[in-house]
Design an enzyme around this catalytic site. Sequence first.
Site, short mmCIF file in Angstrom:
data_model
loop_
_atom_site.label_atom_id
_atom_site.label_comp_id
_atom_site.label_asym_id
_atom_site.label_seq_id
_atom_site.Cartn_x
_atom_site.Cartn_y
_atom_site.Cartn_z
CE1 TYR A 1 9.45 5.43 45.76
CE2 TYR A 1 10.83 5.38 47.72
CZ TYR A 1 10.45 5.99 46.54
OH TYR A 1 11.07 7.15 46.15
CG PHE B 1 25.64 9.87 18.37
CD1 PHE B 1 26.33 10.58 19.34
CD2 PHE B 1 24.98 8.71 18.74
CE1 PHE B 1 26.37 10.13 20.66
CE2 PHE B 1 25.02 8.24 20.05
CZ PHE B 1 25.70 8.97 21.01
CG ASP C 1 32.07 1.95 30.95
OD1 ASP C 1 31.35 0.95 31.16
OD2 ASP C 1 31.77 2.85 30.13
CE LYS D 1 25.77 -0.79 26.24
NZ LYS D 1 25.05 0.37 26.82
CG PHE E 1 30.94 5.40 25.44
CD1 PHE E 1 30.92 4.77 24.21
CD2 PHE E 1 29.73 5.66 26.07
CE1 PHE E 1 29.71 4.41 23.62
CE2 PHE E 1 28.53 5.28 25.48
CZ PHE E 1 28.53 4.65 24.25
CB THR E 2 28.87 9.14 23.14
OG1 THR E 2 28.20 7.93 23.55
CG2 THR E 2 29.47 8.94 21.76
NE ARG F 1 29.11 5.35 18.22
CZ ARG F 1 28.33 5.51 19.30
NH1 ARG F 1 28.30 4.60 20.25
NH2 ARG F 1 27.58 6.57 19.43
O1 PLI Z 1 23.26 3.19 27.41
P1 PLI Z 1 23.53 3.25 28.88
O2 PLI Z 1 23.14 4.55 29.48
O3 PLI Z 1 22.97 2.11 29.63
O4 PLI Z 1 25.13 3.08 29.06
C1 PLI Z 1 26.04 4.02 28.61
C2 PLI Z 1 27.32 3.36 28.20
C3 PLI Z 1 28.41 3.46 29.00
N1 PLI Z 1 29.59 2.89 28.66
C4 PLI Z 1 29.75 2.21 27.51
C5 PLI Z 1 31.07 1.62 27.18
C6 PLI Z 1 28.68 2.06 26.65
O5 PLI Z 1 28.85 1.35 25.54
C7 PLI Z 1 27.42 2.65 26.97
C8 PLI Z 1 26.31 2.59 26.10
N2 PLI Z 1 26.47 2.12 24.89
C9 PLI Z 1 25.58 2.09 23.92
C10 PLI Z 1 24.18 2.55 24.05
C11 PLI Z 1 26.03 1.52 22.67
O6 PLI Z 1 25.20 1.38 21.74
O7 PLI Z 1 27.21 1.16 22.57
#
Ligand code: PLI
Length: 469
Positions: free
Chosen positions: A84, A461, A227, A270, A136-137, A394
């Site tokens: 933990y 979306f 970011d 990513k 970004f969303t 998008r």
């Molecule tokens: O999906 P998360 O919560 O791990 O991360 C959010 C996120 C933050 N910044 C950017 C630039 C993103 O592209 C992003 C998530 N993107 C997704 C899920 C996508 O399909 O692009």
Amino acid sequence: MTTTPQTMGQQFGRRSWAEPWKIKMVEPLTMTDRAGRERAAQEAGYNTFLLKSDDVYIDLLTDSGTNAMSDRQWAGMMLGDEAYAGSRNFYHLEEAIQTVYGYKHIVPTHQGRGAEHLISQAAIKKGQYVPGNMYFTTTRLHQEMAGGIFVDVIIDEAHDAQNLHPFKGNVDLDKVAALIEREGAANIAYISLAGTVNMAGGQPMSMANVKALRALCDQHGIKIYLDATRMMENAFFIQEREAGYADKTIAQILKEFCSYTDGAWMSAKKDNLVNIGGWLAVNDQDLFEELRNMVVIFEGLHTYGGLAGRDMEAIAIGIFEGVQDAHIRSRIGQVRYLGELLTDWGIPIVQPVGGHAIFLDARRFYPHLPQSVFPAQTLAAELYLDSGIRSMERGVVSAGRDPHTGEHYYPKLELTRLTIPRRVYTQAHMDVVAEAVKTVFDQRDATRGLKMVYEPKYLRFFQARFERL
Ligand code: PLI
């Protein structure tokens, strides 16, 4: 100006490039038929987020969490220390981030939006402005929920799908200076930078731009948070396009770029080559103390932040793999390969091709469809119906509504994203994808739009439902 996959190979005395890995384990794909796809699309309300993955053939919904991990990462999973508190994997992760990104203090989170939540709550005061290089969303929503007002300060070229500017992710410094002049530096929470810019088509920022922004912010005492989700891919474009960086490694470029910022949040799903995870990193000791305290409320103790020890180990290893030049070159090479096939067939896409995806330009794909019938959402649905390939909208659906007026945001870019997971699909899959897009393009005149019949309040979306017109 742009390097093609061919010339990328020539840098190494070869004609072609190839992936710097071979395949050890395979996962069978679902083969779909038209009747099954019609049923699945209808059940999903023509929203690709609501499809079952078992009904999808090639999944280009996102590059988020869909990466293939390496044998080293899987071996690391077996070394998970599931304590933990004080898991050894946390210290590996901390060291990896400090070494590769160069920030001082690290807070792990379950994924990117967990980190966005914490930084937004800690660094935004109600009514403050948050200028960013396009929204970004999830990022903007967390900023708005913390009382911030997002202001788009990206260069105008970014909103034009055909403009060939090499750094369409750049911040327009005049827009930032004008905002400071108008509202006062004290009313700006921080600059919210993204490299690359997802909603603009995976477009990069230049080193010169972030340096100049740093100088401007220093004059006014404004912080810059990055970011860093696809910042390794951004570093590739700097290496390729910016004078003085051709002989630097991706690792060197990444670290220099981060040095002009005060901290970063990350979706490790990513660039960091894992299936789940995120982190936040800052240099300021006081802000760190606050974030480290907040993380225990929302994510978990500050040495796991919602992640299993094994997940932190996989991220730590993924950070070192992701920053290798050969990896990024082949990753972006594959995206470009698809882009070149489509361009050769006259299919309208965002140019130049960005880092993680091909963005079909739905406005030019369906010139007869107004934005009110959701052309990009329509294109994603039609592509799925034709071939079982899953993409994502998008455009106006992703943009959501202005929280103050309740009106749709109508973004200039109305795009359908073919997002390429890292180390997952082959060149033959890209050929199949290109052919499917061509078929949908050839049938474009017969295509009508969609009507939204269910709209959730947040990030619509993901869960909105549509009917075909
Ligand atoms: O999906 P998360 O919560 O791990 O991360 C959010 C996120 C933050 N910044 C950017 C630039 C993103 O592209 C992003 C998530 N993107 C997704 C899920 C996508 O399909 O692009």
